[in-house]
Design a protein around this motif. Structure first.
Motif, mmCIF file in Angstrom:
data_model
loop_
_atom_site.group_PDB
_atom_site.id
_atom_site.type_symbol
_atom_site.label_atom_id
_atom_site.label_comp_id
_atom_site.label_asym_id
_atom_site.label_seq_id
_atom_site.Cartn_x
_atom_site.Cartn_y
_atom_site.Cartn_z
ATOM 1 N N MET A 311 0.825 -1.209 0.000
ATOM 2 C CA MET A 311 0.000 0.000 0.000
ATOM 3 C C MET A 311 0.857 1.255 0.000
ATOM 4 O O MET A 311 0.507 2.251 -0.642
ATOM 5 C CB MET A 311 -0.928 0.014 1.205
ATOM 6 N N LEU A 312 1.992 1.223 0.682
ATOM 7 C CA LEU A 312 2.860 2.398 0.725
ATOM 8 C C LEU A 312 3.412 2.731 -0.651
ATOM 9 O O LEU A 312 3.686 3.907 -0.947
ATOM 10 C CB LEU A 312 4.005 2.159 1.707
ATOM 11 N N THR A 313 3.608 1.737 -1.505
ATOM 12 C CA THR A 313 4.084 2.010 -2.855
ATOM 13 C C THR A 313 2.975 2.552 -3.754
ATOM 14 O O THR A 313 3.258 3.169 -4.789
ATOM 15 C CB THR A 313 4.654 0.726 -3.487
ATOM 16 N N LEU A 314 1.708 2.327 -3.372
ATOM 17 C CA LEU A 314 0.585 2.802 -4.179
ATOM 18 C C LEU A 314 0.078 4.169 -3.739
ATOM 19 O O LEU A 314 -0.521 4.888 -4.543
ATOM 20 C CB LEU A 314 -0.571 1.800 -4.111
ATOM 21 N N ILE A 315 0.284 4.522 -2.486
ATOM 22 C CA ILE A 315 -0.283 5.769 -1.956
ATOM 23 C C ILE A 315 0.160 6.998 -2.745
ATOM 24 O O ILE A 315 -0.671 7.864 -3.062
ATOM 25 C CB ILE A 315 0.065 5.905 -0.454
ATOM 26 N N PRO A 316 1.448 7.160 -3.111
ATOM 27 C CA PRO A 316 1.818 8.354 -3.903
ATOM 28 C C PRO A 316 1.069 8.441 -5.232
ATOM 29 O O PRO A 316 0.656 9.531 -5.640
ATOM 30 C CB PRO A 316 3.325 8.171 -4.124
ATOM 31 N N LEU A 317 0.870 7.315 -5.916
ATOM 32 C CA LEU A 317 0.121 7.336 -7.167
ATOM 33 C C LEU A 317 -1.346 7.676 -6.936
ATOM 34 O O LEU A 317 -1.957 8.410 -7.724
ATOM 35 C CB LEU A 317 0.236 5.979 -7.873
ATOM 36 N N LEU A 318 -1.916 7.149 -5.868
ATOM 37 C CA LEU A 318 -3.311 7.456 -5.552
ATOM 38 C C LEU A 318 -3.482 8.940 -5.223
ATOM 39 O O LEU A 318 -4.478 9.554 -5.624
ATOM 40 C CB LEU A 318 -3.785 6.591 -4.376
ATOM 41 N N ILE A 319 -2.530 9.517 -4.515
ATOM 42 C CA ILE A 319 -2.603 10.945 -4.200
ATOM 43 C C ILE A 319 -2.484 11.772 -5.478
ATOM 44 O O ILE A 319 -3.216 12.753 -5.668
ATOM 45 C CB ILE A 319 -1.503 11.321 -3.195
ATOM 46 N N THR A 320 -1.556 11.381 -6.355
ATOM 47 C CA THR A 320 -1.410 12.096 -7.626
ATOM 48 C C THR A 320 -2.684 12.049 -8.439
ATOM 49 O O THR A 320 -3.143 13.065 -8.983
ATOM 50 C CB THR A 320 -0.247 11.488 -8.430
ATOM 51 N N TYR A 321 -3.288 10.879 -8.531
ATOM 52 C CA TYR A 321 -4.529 10.768 -9.296
ATOM 53 C C TYR A 321 -5.666 11.515 -8.615
ATOM 54 O O TYR A 321 -6.539 12.083 -9.281
ATOM 55 C CB TYR A 321 -4.913 9.298 -9.464
ATOM 56 N N PHE A 322 -5.660 11.564 -7.277
ATOM 57 C CA PHE A 322 -6.720 12.261 -6.554
ATOM 58 C C PHE A 322 -6.743 13.741 -6.917
ATOM 59 O O PHE A 322 -7.808 14.338 -7.087
ATOM 60 C CB PHE A 322 -6.529 12.085 -5.045
ATOM 61 N N PHE A 323 -5.567 14.336 -7.057
ATOM 62 C CA PHE A 323 -5.509 15.763 -7.376
ATOM 63 C C PHE A 323 -5.688 16.041 -8.873
ATOM 64 O O PHE A 323 -6.115 17.136 -9.250
ATOM 65 C CB PHE A 323 -4.173 16.351 -6.905
ATOM 66 N N LEU A 324 -5.374 15.060 -9.715
ATOM 67 C CA LEU A 324 -5.438 15.283 -11.159
ATOM 68 C C LEU A 324 -6.611 14.584 -11.829
ATOM 69 O O LEU A 324 -6.769 14.726 -13.041
ATOM 70 C CB LEU A 324 -4.129 14.813 -11.815
ATOM 71 N N GLN A 325 -7.416 13.841 -11.068
ATOM 72 C CA GLN A 325 -8.475 13.058 -11.713
ATOM 73 C C GLN A 325 -9.521 13.944 -12.376
ATOM 74 O O GLN A 325 -10.073 13.589 -13.413
ATOM 75 C CB GLN A 325 -9.125 12.112 -10.693
ATOM 76 N N LYS A 326 -9.770 15.140 -11.828
ATOM 77 C CA LYS A 326 -10.739 16.048 -12.458
ATOM 78 C C LYS A 326 -10.255 16.462 -13.838
ATOM 79 O O LYS A 326 -11.005 16.412 -14.824
ATOM 80 C CB LYS A 326 -10.936 17.280 -11.577
ATOM 81 N N TYR A 327 -8.979 16.865 -13.920
ATOM 82 C CA TYR A 327 -8.420 17.282 -15.202
ATOM 83 C C TYR A 327 -8.262 16.092 -16.147
ATOM 84 O O TYR A 327 -8.424 16.223 -17.361
ATOM 85 C CB TYR A 327 -7.068 17.961 -14.976
ATOM 86 N N PHE A 328 -7.955 14.922 -15.586
ATOM 87 C CA PHE A 328 -7.813 13.727 -16.419
ATOM 88 C C PHE A 328 -9.152 13.343 -17.036
ATOM 89 O O PHE A 328 -9.233 13.010 -18.220
ATOM 90 C CB PHE A 328 -7.267 12.577 -15.580
ATOM 91 N N THR A 329 -10.236 13.413 -16.249
ATOM 92 C CA THR A 329 -11.561 13.095 -16.769
ATOM 93 C C THR A 329 -11.978 14.094 -17.840
ATOM 94 O O THR A 329 -12.520 13.719 -18.887
ATOM 95 C CB THR A 329 -12.589 13.087 -15.631
#
Length: 340
Positions: A311-329
């Motif tokens: 989970m610790l290796t995934l958390i940075p990616l999840l945080i990145t997607y959390f902030f950029l998911q609006k723009y990505f969508t």
């Protein structure tokens, strides 16, 4: 039986002329609204169709989310909860000691810094260089354009394993092994990970941009660099976000090339770079060295600690997607814009 019912209906229509009009009124008042709600209309889906769509989405979502949910819940379980067969999803208490030990075994701060540096810098170069390449292919006609485009596609079709050893020998001769330049220089020259896909994404976006915009800017005296930065880049913002996210994730999850290039030769950097993925690969051995087995011979590591490290290796990616998911969508929604 059906024939007799049909005969009775025909007799009723003959004996009572108003029967047909009453039946039509009944269908208009009751059956037609029910049918529209159940099966929908040309511009709107009915309840049955919507229920089928949501059921399909829930099923697919569960297939993808089940491993992540299982990982999260297991990472907070103590050894007692793991041995208790009655506890499957919700632990009896949140056991944060798993994460504390996993952070130590992963050398989290140093590994996180290494992952960010190795992923971010090549990604930034790749975003810029592939944008310039895609813009050139979309806007200009030059000699051997089709040949170069074919060679670019061909380089993507060739399996990377075939080019692994020649690339390693080339990097060794150039003195790039053991240095971040082994990732930065290829990305700056358009040869980063999956660069061909990103060039094609940019090519498609720039190809859809109306030519009249560039022509109007040229009439006003704009140069090609002005067209690129003032017209092309703003129009290709969805592509930039998509390329950045995909490139960052692919560099983040890359382990084989990092081991090959950064640990496969004499280091030219004063720092020994490691990533979270590399630390995760040796997580068990590192943990057993830091927390040796007890005198009884039982190992201290368990499934909860392993899941916490993952989970610790995934958390940075999840945080990145959390902030950029609006723009990505929004980028994906806007990817269907049309031009001339």
């Amino acid at each position: 039986m059906q024939q007799s019912q049909l005969t009775n209906k025909q007799q009723l229509q003959q004996n009572d002329p108003s029967y047909s009009s009453k039946w039509e009124q009944y269908k208009t008042k009751y059956w037609v609204p029910v049918r529209k709600r159940l099966f929908g209309t040309n511009d709107r889906s009915g309840w049955l169709i919507q229920a089928g769509i949501y059921l399909l989405l829930l099923t697919i979502g569960f297939v993808y989310l089940y491993p992540l949910l299982f990982m999260v819940t297991t990472s907070f379980k103590s050894l007692t909860d793991l041995l208790d067969t009655s506890i499957r999803w919700i632990p009896s208490e949140l056991f944060f000691d798993n994460y504390r030990q996993a952070i130590s075994a992963l050398n989290f701060k140093e590994s996180l810094l290494g992952s960010i540096v190795i992923s971010l810098f090549p990604t930034l170069f790749q975003v810029v260089v592939t944008a310039l390449t895609g813009y050139a292919f979309a806007r200009f006609d030059f000699p051997f354009k089709r040949t170069l485009f074919f060679l670019m596609i061909f380089s993507f079709i060739v399996p990377p394993q075939v080019l692994m050893m020649p690339t390693y020998v080339l990097y060794s001769d150039l003195g790039l092994l053991g240095s971040l330049n082994a990732f930065i220089i290829p990305a700056a020259l358009g040869q980063g990970i999956k660069s061909t896909i990103f060039v094609l994404i940019y090519y498609q976006f720039f190809k859809q941009t109306p030519k009249s915009l560039y022509e109007a800017a040229e009439v006003d005296g704009a140069s090609e660099w002005t067209n690129f930065f003032r017209i092309g880049v703003p129009m290709a913002t969805p592509a930039i976000i998509i390329v950045f996210l995909f490139s960052f994730v692919w560099y983040w999850n890359e382990t084989y090339l990092v081991n090959l290039y950064l640990t496969g030769g004499a280091s030219t950097d004063s720092r020994n770079w490691i990533t979270l993925q590399m630390s995760l690969a040796s997580f068990r051995s590192t943990y057993e060295r830091m927390y040796p087995a007890s005198d009884t011979g039982t190992m201290n590591i368990n499934e909860g600690i392993t899941m916490a490290g993952t989970m610790l290796t995934l958390i940075p990616l999840l945080i990145t997607y959390f902030f950029l998911q609006k723009y990505f969508t929004e980028s994906v929604d806007n990817s269907g814009i049309t031009g001339e």
